[in-house]
Design an enzyme around this catalytic site. Sequence first.
Site, mmCIF file in Angstrom:
data_model
loop_
_atom_site.group_PDB
_atom_site.id
_atom_site.type_symbol
_atom_site.label_atom_id
_atom_site.label_comp_id
_atom_site.label_asym_id
_atom_site.label_seq_id
_atom_site.Cartn_x
_atom_site.Cartn_y
_atom_site.Cartn_z
ATOM 1 N N ALA A 61 0.838 -1.196 0.000
ATOM 2 C CA ALA A 61 0.000 0.000 0.000
ATOM 3 C C ALA A 61 0.873 1.247 0.000
ATOM 4 O O ALA A 61 2.006 1.237 0.475
ATOM 5 C CB ALA A 61 -0.906 -0.002 1.228
ATOM 6 N N ASP A 64 0.097 3.192 -4.987
ATOM 7 C CA ASP A 64 -1.042 3.702 -5.755
ATOM 8 C C ASP A 64 -2.172 3.990 -4.765
ATOM 9 O O ASP A 64 -3.118 3.233 -4.623
ATOM 10 C CB ASP A 64 -1.470 2.681 -6.807
ATOM 11 C CG ASP A 64 -2.529 3.232 -7.758
ATOM 12 O OD1 ASP A 64 -2.905 4.418 -7.614
ATOM 13 O OD2 ASP A 64 -2.993 2.486 -8.640
ATOM 14 N N LYS A 65 -2.060 5.123 -4.095
ATOM 15 C CA LYS A 65 -2.995 5.460 -3.028
ATOM 16 C C LYS A 65 -4.435 5.540 -3.517
ATOM 17 O O LYS A 65 -5.379 5.167 -2.819
ATOM 18 C CB LYS A 65 -2.602 6.793 -2.393
ATOM 19 C CG LYS A 65 -1.353 6.749 -1.537
ATOM 20 C CD LYS A 65 -1.014 8.118 -0.996
ATOM 21 C CE LYS A 65 0.167 8.082 -0.052
ATOM 22 N NZ LYS A 65 -0.132 7.421 1.230
ATOM 23 N N ASN A 110 8.784 8.988 4.531
ATOM 24 C CA ASN A 110 7.555 9.693 4.141
ATOM 25 C C ASN A 110 6.789 10.127 5.376
ATOM 26 O O ASN A 110 6.844 9.474 6.416
ATOM 27 C CB ASN A 110 6.681 8.816 3.225
ATOM 28 C CG ASN A 110 5.665 7.994 3.996
ATOM 29 O OD1 ASN A 110 4.601 8.480 4.368
ATOM 30 N ND2 ASN A 110 6.003 6.736 4.265
ATOM 31 N N ARG A 111 6.103 11.240 5.233
ATOM 32 C CA ARG A 111 5.164 11.690 6.260
ATOM 33 C C ARG A 111 3.890 12.197 5.568
ATOM 34 O O ARG A 111 3.418 13.299 5.820
ATOM 35 C CB ARG A 111 5.795 12.751 7.150
ATOM 36 C CG ARG A 111 6.432 13.946 6.451
ATOM 37 C CD ARG A 111 6.830 15.015 7.474
ATOM 38 N NE ARG A 111 7.440 16.180 6.863
ATOM 39 C CZ ARG A 111 8.749 16.391 6.774
ATOM 40 N NH1 ARG A 111 9.600 15.477 7.226
ATOM 41 N NH2 ARG A 111 9.211 17.498 6.214
ATOM 42 N N GLY A 113 0.686 11.272 5.719
ATOM 43 C CA GLY A 113 -0.479 11.536 6.562
ATOM 44 C C GLY A 113 -1.790 11.121 5.923
ATOM 45 O O GLY A 113 -2.794 11.848 6.006
ATOM 46 N N PHE A 114 -1.797 9.938 5.277
ATOM 47 C CA PHE A 114 -3.029 9.393 4.681
ATOM 48 C C PHE A 114 -3.648 10.362 3.670
ATOM 49 O O PHE A 114 -4.872 10.563 3.645
ATOM 50 C CB PHE A 114 -4.057 9.047 5.752
ATOM 51 C CG PHE A 114 -3.828 7.720 6.454
ATOM 52 C CD1 PHE A 114 -2.846 6.846 6.055
ATOM 53 C CD2 PHE A 114 -4.627 7.360 7.531
ATOM 54 C CE1 PHE A 114 -2.646 5.634 6.706
ATOM 55 C CE2 PHE A 114 -4.443 6.147 8.197
ATOM 56 C CZ PHE A 114 -3.446 5.292 7.781
ATOM 57 N N ASN A 138 -6.018 -0.864 1.535
ATOM 58 C CA ASN A 138 -5.564 -0.495 2.860
ATOM 59 C C ASN A 138 -6.562 0.489 3.453
ATOM 60 O O ASN A 138 -6.853 1.520 2.854
ATOM 61 C CB ASN A 138 -4.164 0.140 2.733
ATOM 62 C CG ASN A 138 -3.443 0.269 4.042
ATOM 63 O OD1 ASN A 138 -3.655 1.234 4.763
ATOM 64 N ND2 ASN A 138 -2.568 -0.672 4.338
ATOM 65 N N SER A 172 0.528 3.297 10.767
ATOM 66 C CA SER A 172 1.213 4.428 10.154
ATOM 67 C C SER A 172 1.686 5.383 11.239
ATOM 68 O O SER A 172 0.922 5.729 12.146
ATOM 69 C CB SER A 172 0.284 5.179 9.201
ATOM 70 O OG SER A 172 0.876 6.403 8.793
ATOM 71 N N ASN A 174 2.358 8.478 10.753
ATOM 72 C CA ASN A 174 2.189 9.848 10.261
ATOM 73 C C ASN A 174 0.826 10.459 10.559
ATOM 74 O O ASN A 174 0.541 11.585 10.146
ATOM 75 C CB ASN A 174 2.448 9.886 8.754
ATOM 76 C CG ASN A 174 3.855 9.443 8.428
ATOM 77 O OD1 ASN A 174 4.802 9.849 9.093
ATOM 78 N ND2 ASN A 174 3.995 8.579 7.438
ATOM 79 N N THR A 175 -0.030 9.733 11.255
ATOM 80 C CA THR A 175 -1.297 10.268 11.747
ATOM 81 C C THR A 175 -1.255 10.233 13.262
ATOM 82 O O THR A 175 -1.097 9.161 13.865
ATOM 83 C CB THR A 175 -2.497 9.448 11.220
ATOM 84 O OG1 THR A 175 -2.543 9.555 9.791
ATOM 85 C CG2 THR A 175 -3.793 9.949 11.806
ATOM 86 N N LYS A 210 -2.196 -4.710 9.662
ATOM 87 C CA LYS A 210 -0.817 -4.271 9.433
ATOM 88 C C LYS A 210 -0.280 -3.624 10.697
ATOM 89 O O LYS A 210 -0.893 -2.697 11.237
ATOM 90 C CB LYS A 210 -0.756 -3.285 8.273
ATOM 91 C CG LYS A 210 0.670 -2.959 7.830
ATOM 92 C CD LYS A 210 0.672 -2.211 6.502
ATOM 93 C CE LYS A 210 2.074 -2.053 5.944
ATOM 94 N NZ LYS A 210 2.073 -1.427 4.598
ATOM 95 N N THR A 238 6.010 -5.482 8.179
ATOM 96 C CA THR A 238 5.519 -4.405 9.013
ATOM 97 C C THR A 238 5.362 -3.131 8.200
ATOM 98 O O THR A 238 5.770 -3.068 7.040
ATOM 99 C CB THR A 238 6.508 -4.070 10.167
ATOM 100 O OG1 THR A 238 7.720 -3.554 9.573
ATOM 101 C CG2 THR A 238 6.836 -5.296 10.998
ATOM 102 N N ASN A 239 4.858 -2.101 8.897
ATOM 103 C CA ASN A 239 4.822 -0.755 8.333
ATOM 104 C C ASN A 239 6.211 -0.114 8.499
ATOM 105 O O ASN A 239 7.180 -0.784 8.838
ATOM 106 C CB ASN A 239 3.751 0.074 9.063
ATOM 107 C CG ASN A 239 3.105 1.110 8.157
ATOM 108 O OD1 ASN A 239 3.783 1.789 7.399
ATOM 109 N ND2 ASN A 239 1.792 1.242 8.249
ATOM 110 N N GLY A 287 11.999 -3.509 3.435
ATOM 111 C CA GLY A 287 13.387 -3.613 3.029
ATOM 112 C C GLY A 287 13.704 -4.654 1.976
ATOM 113 O O GLY A 287 14.880 -4.925 1.714
#
Length: 348
Positions: A61, A64-65, A110-111, A113-114, A138, A172, A174-175, A210, A238-239, A287
């Site tokens: 995920a 391609d958001k 990345n940040r 934030g959905f 996702n 995530s 970032n939220t 996840k 993992t994330n 990774g």
Amino acid sequence: MALAERLGLRLLHRFDAETAHGLGLKALQLGAAPSPGLLTSPRLRTEVAGLRLANPVGLAAGFDKNAVALGGLARAGFGFVEVGAATPRPQAGNPRPRLFRLPEDRAVINRFGFNNQGMEAIGARLRTRPRDMVTGLNLGANKDSEDRAGDFARVLAHCGAHLDFATVNVSSPNTERLRELQGPEALAALLAGVLAARDALPRRIPVFLKIAPDLSEAEIEAIAGVAQSAGIDGIVATNTTLSRGGLHSAHAGEAGGLSGAPLFERSTRVLSRLAQSTTLPLIGVGGIASAEDAYAKIRAGASAVQLYSALVYGGLSLLEEIVRGLDALLERDGFATVAEAVGTAPRA
């Protein structure tokens, strides 16, 4: 890697990371990306939580958001594709810049934030997705939602009829405060709502969870227990990580989730611990940049794996290299199928 792809990557890396990512999606939409088609063999065909996969290498995920390049991704050779994260309402995400290459570390921070166009726009595209590609979504929550746990169920209820699987993303970084939903009580309540939404769909699909790599062994075992008791179909491990140990790139200090090569060992340790704590199918992420990396995840306990960050440096043709290399490794070690190799690494 073909000369055209090498030159294309070099050109993309002249742009900032988020602009380059958008151009890469456009290339997929226009059919200007590597398209080897179906990548499979009797050894590579496998099944994960009822999903029949031509090969065990999927797209993670975040790539391609908004589900805008499904046609191109169907021709790229992935065994399965996960789009999103999707939230109930459209969401701009965090201010730019919010995506950074770390080339010396073969990593990305990345940040976002959905950031996404919301479940209605994404669901409309999923309705017309290629039917020969195993496709998942996702599930996310809006940053300003008064009921974040309920958001996951709402997205699934809206989009679920057009999916092969869904993934609950509470990991995530970032939220703000999202990872708090990984606590046992909050997680059990959230999963109950999501699974109720799944059970109301016209067709039952598997639901995965996840998780983050930044968990203690006790936390991993607690999450595994909650997931198994709730009836979740598998765990994605993992994330991205908040750790920054050993980085050398100029952007190493940027806030956000770190992915790519530095995440490999940390995420594989979590995967291995999960394999000892649960009988649920596991999907290994974090990774992977070679066939050997994918094979290590499988031997640590993953029934399938996902890529993303390595494509930034290796291009889309890296997928074919990994899939064909994995087939060769399975043959070398006498495994007739991927399933035979799962969890065969010695336990630490």
